[in-house]
Design a protein around this motif. Structure first.
Motif, short mmCIF file in Angstrom:
data_model
loop_
_atom_site.label_atom_id
_atom_site.label_comp_id
_atom_site.label_asym_id
_atom_site.label_seq_id
_atom_site.Cartn_x
_atom_site.Cartn_y
_atom_site.Cartn_z
N TYR A 192 0.82 -1.18 -0.19
CA TYR A 192 0.09 -0.12 0.17
C TYR A 192 0.99 1.35 0.07
O TYR A 192 2.03 1.28 0.58
CB TYR A 192 -0.98 0.14 1.26
CG TYR A 192 -2.04 -0.87 1.28
CD1 TYR A 192 -2.09 -2.10 1.78
CD2 TYR A 192 -3.01 -0.65 0.11
CE1 TYR A 192 -3.34 -3.21 1.79
CE2 TYR A 192 -4.10 -1.63 -0.03
CZ TYR A 192 -4.32 -2.64 0.83
OH TYR A 192 -5.23 -3.43 0.50
N TYR B 234 4.88 1.47 1.79
CA TYR B 234 4.84 0.55 2.88
C TYR B 234 6.15 0.49 3.69
O TYR B 234 6.49 0.35 4.67
CB TYR B 234 4.32 -0.78 2.73
CG TYR B 234 4.73 -1.38 1.58
CD1 TYR B 234 4.47 -1.29 0.20
CD2 TYR B 234 5.94 -2.40 1.73
CE1 TYR B 234 5.04 -1.81 -0.85
CE2 TYR B 234 6.44 -3.05 0.89
CZ TYR B 234 5.75 -2.94 -0.56
OH TYR B 234 6.43 -3.65 -1.52
N ARG C 237 -5.10 6.16 0.80
CA ARG C 237 -4.50 4.98 0.56
C ARG C 237 -4.86 4.18 -0.71
O ARG C 237 -5.93 4.35 -1.47
CB ARG C 237 -4.69 3.98 1.63
CG ARG C 237 -4.02 2.65 1.75
CD ARG C 237 -4.48 1.66 2.52
NE ARG C 237 -5.62 0.97 2.01
CZ ARG C 237 -6.04 -0.34 2.63
NH1 ARG C 237 -5.38 -0.77 3.76
NH2 ARG C 237 -6.85 -0.83 2.32
N SER C 238 -3.74 3.96 -1.27
CA SER C 238 -3.82 3.26 -2.83
C SER C 238 -2.76 2.15 -2.89
O SER C 238 -2.03 1.86 -2.06
CB SER C 238 -3.61 4.32 -3.97
OG SER C 238 -2.11 4.63 -3.61
N GLN C 239 -3.01 1.50 -4.04
CA GLN C 239 -2.17 0.20 -4.46
C GLN C 239 -1.02 0.80 -5.27
O GLN C 239 -0.17 0.02 -5.66
CB GLN C 239 -2.98 -0.94 -4.66
CG GLN C 239 -3.66 -1.62 -3.50
CD GLN C 239 -3.97 -3.17 -3.70
OE1 GLN C 239 -4.94 -3.05 -4.70
NE2 GLN C 239 -3.59 -4.12 -3.30
#
Length: 124
Positions: A34, A55, A99-101
């Motif tokens: 993330y 992360y 939040r994102s990927q």
């Protein structure tokens, strides 16, 4: 349920440094895969991605803002912070953490959780 909350001053003078903190609950900012982003929306305009911290602690910045932007984190507090230097009235916007990927998204569907946003004004 992950929750994000932005905090910081709502008024910043020109040439000063804008500093905002995002406090995350319900999930760790060190969770694999993330990214933790800062995004802004100036009045009457679309979303602008500012940058992100991953992360593992690696950072990514929007090229037009890179020279003025620094994103850091405090894992003990589960927080990440934005610093934007030398602000001008053009930096007036609602600032969000999310939040994102992936990094760089400019649509809300790129983010699965976001804060409610905080207005930052740089007077002319």
């Amino acid at each position: 349920q992950v929750q994000l909350q932005e905090s910081g001053p709502g008024l910043v003078k020109s040439s000063q440094t804008l500093s905002l903190t995002c406090t995350v609950s319900g999930g760790s900012i060190t969770t694999n895969n993330y990214y933790w982003n800062w995004i802004r929306q100036p009045p009457g305009k679309g979303l602008e991605w500012i940058g992100a911290i991953g992360y593992s602690g690696n950072t990514h910045y929007s090229p037009p803002l890179k020279s003025r932007t620094s994103i850091s984190r405090d894992t003990s507090k589960n927080q990440f912070t934005l610093q934007l230097s030398s602000v001008t009235p053009e930096d007036t916007a609602v600032y969000y953490c999310a939040r994102s990927q992936y990094v760089g998204g400019t649509r809300w569907y790129n983010y699965d959780y976001r804060g409610q946003g905080t207005q930052v004004t740089v007077p002319s």
